[in-house]
Design a protein around this motif. Structure first.
Motif, PDB file in Angstrom:
ATOM      1  N   GLN A  16       2.619   2.794   8.205  1.00 18.29           N
ATOM      2  CA  GLN A  16       1.550   1.860   7.859  1.00 18.29           C
ATOM      3  C   GLN A  16       1.796   0.466   8.420  1.00 18.29           C
ATOM      4  O   GLN A  16       0.855  -0.286   8.625  1.00 18.29           O
ATOM      5  CB  GLN A  16       1.402   1.784   6.333  1.00 18.29           C
ATOM      6  N   PHE A  19       7.044   0.855   6.607  1.00 12.66           N
ATOM      7  CA  PHE A  19       6.336   1.436   5.472  1.00 12.66           C
ATOM      8  C   PHE A  19       5.705   2.747   5.902  1.00 12.66           C
ATOM      9  O   PHE A  19       4.850   2.771   6.785  1.00 12.66           O
ATOM     10  CB  PHE A  19       5.265   0.471   4.952  1.00 12.66           C
ATOM     11  N   ASP A  21       3.374   5.140   1.077  1.00 13.90           N
ATOM     12  CA  ASP A  21       3.607   4.115   0.058  1.00 13.90           C
ATOM     13  C   ASP A  21       5.101   3.835  -0.146  1.00 13.90           C
ATOM     14  O   ASP A  21       5.476   3.164  -1.099  1.00 13.90           O
ATOM     15  CB  ASP A  21       2.954   4.516  -1.265  1.00 13.90           C
ATOM     16  N   GLN A  22       5.952   4.334   0.749  1.00 18.50           N
ATOM     17  CA  GLN A  22       7.394   4.124   0.640  1.00 18.50           C
ATOM     18  C   GLN A  22       7.867   3.131   1.699  1.00 18.50           C
ATOM     19  O   GLN A  22       7.340   3.100   2.811  1.00 18.50           O
ATOM     20  CB  GLN A  22       8.155   5.431   0.825  1.00 18.50           C
TER      21      GLN A  22
END
Length: 124
Positions: A99, A107, A110-111
């Motif tokens: 991301q 990223f 969501d980690q």
């Protein structure tokens, strides 16, 4: 059995003298399907965890190159971190679309993953 065969005295006699309810003992030998499924799932997860091992480590230049390719081409990656438990069990690989990044941190979904913690990375 119909109503004219019903004898309440016979029922009371059976329950009072002949019938011995073993309570929970009768259920201790049974596994419900939910329990069996849960045991099988736990067993498979434990077996999978024990099979996971680190492959050869990648150089930081290779890691950076693959991260750049994945970002430019919007490809999903699978990241294996260098961390492992005291027992030597390797964590499950993280996978997803990169991301973004901030400094030495990327990223994935969501980690957040520190680049220096990456053992191997591959485009999937």
């Amino acid at each position: 059995m119909n109503n004219k065969d019903y004898d309440p005295n016979l029922v009371n006699q059976f329950l009072k003298y002949d019938y011995h309810d073993r309570g929970m003992m009768k259920w201790q030998g049974f596994f419900l399907s939910d329990h069996t499924a849960n045991i099988n799932k736990t067993s498979r997860e434990q077996e999978e965890m024990n099979r996971r091992q680190h492959g050869p480590a990648m150089e930081q230049e290779e890691v950076a190159e693959i991260i750049n390719q994945a970002i430019v081409k919007s490809k999903h990656v699978q990241v294996e971190l260098s961390e492992q438990t005291i027992d030597g069990i390797v964590q499950k690989p993280t996978s997803g679309l990169i991301q973004g990044w901030v400094g030495q941190q990327i990223f994935i979904g969501d980690q957040s993953v520190m680049i220096e913690d990456i053992w191997t990375i591959k485009v999937i």
